[in-house]
Design an enzyme around this catalytic site. Structure first.
Site, PDB file in Angstrom:
ATOM      1  N   THR A  21      -9.038   5.182  -6.061  1.00  0.00           N
ATOM      2  CA  THR A  21      -7.928   4.515  -6.753  1.00  0.00           C
ATOM      3  C   THR A  21      -6.888   3.988  -5.768  1.00  0.00           C
ATOM      4  O   THR A  21      -6.211   3.007  -6.054  1.00  0.00           O
ATOM      5  CB  THR A  21      -7.238   5.473  -7.742  1.00  0.00           C
ATOM      6  OG1 THR A  21      -6.773   6.634  -7.041  1.00  0.00           O
ATOM      7  CG2 THR A  21      -8.181   5.908  -8.852  1.00  0.00           C
ATOM      8  N   HIS A  61      -6.531   2.904   0.590  1.00  0.00           N
ATOM      9  CA  HIS A  61      -6.167   3.234   1.976  1.00  0.00           C
ATOM     10  C   HIS A  61      -6.956   4.508   2.260  1.00  0.00           C
ATOM     11  O   HIS A  61      -6.832   5.506   1.519  1.00  0.00           O
ATOM     12  CB  HIS A  61      -4.656   3.455   2.067  1.00  0.00           C
ATOM     13  CG  HIS A  61      -4.139   3.891   3.403  1.00  0.00           C
ATOM     14  ND1 HIS A  61      -3.091   3.253   4.042  1.00  0.00           N
ATOM     15  CD2 HIS A  61      -4.496   4.920   4.225  1.00  0.00           C
ATOM     16  CE1 HIS A  61      -2.823   3.861   5.191  1.00  0.00           C
ATOM     17  NE2 HIS A  61      -3.674   4.883   5.328  1.00  0.00           N
ATOM     18  N   CYS A 112       0.840  -1.208   0.000  1.00  0.00           N
ATOM     19  CA  CYS A 112       0.000   0.000   0.000  1.00  0.00           C
ATOM     20  C   CYS A 112       0.871   1.253   0.000  1.00  0.00           C
ATOM     21  O   CYS A 112       1.678   1.465   0.912  1.00  0.00           O
ATOM     22  CB  CYS A 112      -0.923  -0.016   1.216  1.00  0.00           C
ATOM     23  SG  CYS A 112      -1.857   1.509   1.400  1.00  0.00           S
ATOM     24  N   ASP A 119      -1.456  16.313  -2.353  1.00  0.00           N
ATOM     25  CA  ASP A 119      -1.705  15.377  -3.455  1.00  0.00           C
ATOM     26  C   ASP A 119      -0.705  15.666  -4.573  1.00  0.00           C
ATOM     27  O   ASP A 119      -0.481  16.828  -4.925  1.00  0.00           O
ATOM     28  CB  ASP A 119      -3.161  15.551  -3.932  1.00  0.00           C
ATOM     29  CG  ASP A 119      -3.617  14.408  -4.816  1.00  0.00           C
ATOM     30  OD1 ASP A 119      -2.957  14.131  -5.839  1.00  0.00           O
ATOM     31  OD2 ASP A 119      -4.642  13.783  -4.493  1.00  0.00           O
ATOM     32  N   HIS A 132      -8.587   7.873   2.815  1.00  0.00           N
ATOM     33  CA  HIS A 132      -8.086   9.253   2.745  1.00  0.00           C
ATOM     34  C   HIS A 132      -9.223  10.218   2.494  1.00  0.00           C
ATOM     35  O   HIS A 132     -10.212   9.869   1.849  1.00  0.00           O
ATOM     36  CB  HIS A 132      -7.008   9.398   1.666  1.00  0.00           C
ATOM     37  CG  HIS A 132      -7.437   8.924   0.312  1.00  0.00           C
ATOM     38  ND1 HIS A 132      -7.453   7.593  -0.054  1.00  0.00           N
ATOM     39  CD2 HIS A 132      -7.891   9.594  -0.768  1.00  0.00           C
ATOM     40  CE1 HIS A 132      -7.877   7.470  -1.299  1.00  0.00           C
ATOM     41  NE2 HIS A 132      -8.164   8.668  -1.747  1.00  0.00           N
ATOM     42  N   ASN A 189     -13.677   8.971  -1.272  1.00  0.00           N
ATOM     43  CA  ASN A 189     -14.250   8.002  -2.201  1.00  0.00           C
ATOM     44  C   ASN A 189     -14.212   6.606  -1.581  1.00  0.00           C
ATOM     45  O   ASN A 189     -13.190   6.229  -1.001  1.00  0.00           O
ATOM     46  CB  ASN A 189     -13.466   8.012  -3.510  1.00  0.00           C
ATOM     47  CG  ASN A 189     -13.503   9.363  -4.207  1.00  0.00           C
ATOM     48  OD1 ASN A 189     -14.524  10.047  -4.170  1.00  0.00           O
ATOM     49  ND2 ASN A 189     -12.409   9.769  -4.831  1.00  0.00           N
TER      50      ASN A 189
HETATM   51  P1  AMP Z   1      -8.714   8.546  -4.839  1.00  0.00           P
HETATM   52  O1  AMP Z   1      -9.001   8.606  -6.326  1.00  0.00           O
HETATM   53  O2  AMP Z   1      -9.790   9.158  -4.004  1.00  0.00           O
HETATM   54  O3  AMP Z   1      -8.314   7.163  -4.407  1.00  0.00           O
HETATM   55  O4  AMP Z   1      -7.469   9.514  -4.647  1.00  0.00           O
HETATM   56  C1  AMP Z   1      -6.152   9.088  -4.603  1.00  0.00           C
HETATM   57  C2  AMP Z   1      -5.302  10.339  -4.701  1.00  0.00           C
HETATM   58  O5  AMP Z   1      -3.989  10.005  -4.285  1.00  0.00           O
HETATM   59  C3  AMP Z   1      -5.193  10.911  -6.125  1.00  0.00           C
HETATM   60  O6  AMP Z   1      -5.696  12.239  -6.134  1.00  0.00           O
HETATM   61  C4  AMP Z   1      -3.688  10.849  -6.420  1.00  0.00           C
HETATM   62  O7  AMP Z   1      -3.237  11.975  -7.127  1.00  0.00           O
HETATM   63  C5  AMP Z   1      -3.090  10.793  -5.025  1.00  0.00           C
HETATM   64  N1  AMP Z   1      -1.788  10.146  -4.935  1.00  0.00           N
HETATM   65  C6  AMP Z   1      -1.433   8.927  -5.419  1.00  0.00           C
HETATM   66  N2  AMP Z   1      -0.145   8.656  -5.105  1.00  0.00           N
HETATM   67  C7  AMP Z   1       0.310   9.706  -4.387  1.00  0.00           C
HETATM   68  C8  AMP Z   1       1.559  10.023  -3.752  1.00  0.00           C
HETATM   69  N3  AMP Z   1       2.597   9.193  -3.827  1.00  0.00           N
HETATM   70  N4  AMP Z   1       1.667  11.202  -3.102  1.00  0.00           N
HETATM   71  C9  AMP Z   1       0.625  12.046  -3.030  1.00  0.00           C
HETATM   72  N5  AMP Z   1      -0.593  11.804  -3.591  1.00  0.00           N
HETATM   73  C10 AMP Z   1      -0.733  10.653  -4.261  1.00  0.00           C
HETATM   74 ZN    ZN Z   2      -2.360   1.394   3.566  1.00  0.00          ZN
END
Ligand code: AMP
Ligand code: ZN
Length: 140
Positions: free
Chosen positions: A97, A100, A7, A33, A102, A89
């Site tokens: 996506t 975990h 993860c 982000d 958030h 989400n």
């Molecule tokens: P979700 O679509 O709600 O799962 O949002 C996941 C978010 O995580 C997206 O807006 C990505 O741009 C962000 N994300 C993915 N990997 C990273 C990372 N390594 N550092 C910061 N944000 C990330």
């Molecule tokens: Zn996790």
């Protein structure tokens, strides 16, 4: 604390992958982000792994949302945001996506940004709303 090996947010929580940290304590981390939809778009996560919002224990969830409020207040004061969207989400169908938990704290600005939220109301029979409310109520 429960982490998952594969993860990315667990790795960020443990400092194994770098992030731009906005706030941190023993249970919660807030960081920018990497693909922001607006200037200062921040993610607030539990350090412990939970798949999504539905899985998080109540006290920890309270804490996450208190942090989200502090982040939103700082985005308003420090970045000049004139509005905020708070979004979490749950599952792929809803756009999750990273599996975990958030919370997105998305500052909004005059002149537009990369976020469009388009509520398109369903055509429904409004007489059914009380029955539907009772159905949900029975599960709380
Ligand atoms: P979700 O679509 O709600 O799962 O949002 C996941 C978010 O995580 C997206 O807006 C990505 O741009 C962000 N994300 C993915 N990997 C990273 C990372 N390594 N550092 C910061 N944000 C990330
Ligand atoms: Zn996790």
């Amino acid at each position: 604390m429960n982490y998952k090996d594969d993860c990315i947010f667990c790795k960020i929580a443990q400092g194994q992958i770098k992030s731009s940290i906005v706030y941190e304590d023993s249970e919660v981390l807030a960081f920018l982000d990497v693909n922001p939809v607006s200037n200062g778009h921040t993610l607030v996560i539990t350090k412990e792994h939970f798949d999504n919002f539905l899985m998080v224990p109540k006290d920890l969830l309270d804490h996450v949302f208190n942090v989200a409020q502090k982040v939103a207040q700082a985005q308003t004061q420090q970045l000049g945001a004139i509005g905020i969207n708070i979004l979490t989400n749950v599952n792929e169908i809803a756009g999750q996506t990273v599996k975990h938990f958030h919370v997105h704290v998305i500052p909004r600005y005059e002149g537009g940004d990369g976020l469009t939220i388009d509520f398109e109301p369903l055509q429904i029979d409004k007489f059914n709303l009380p029955v539907l409310a009772d159905t949900i109520k029975s599960g709380i």
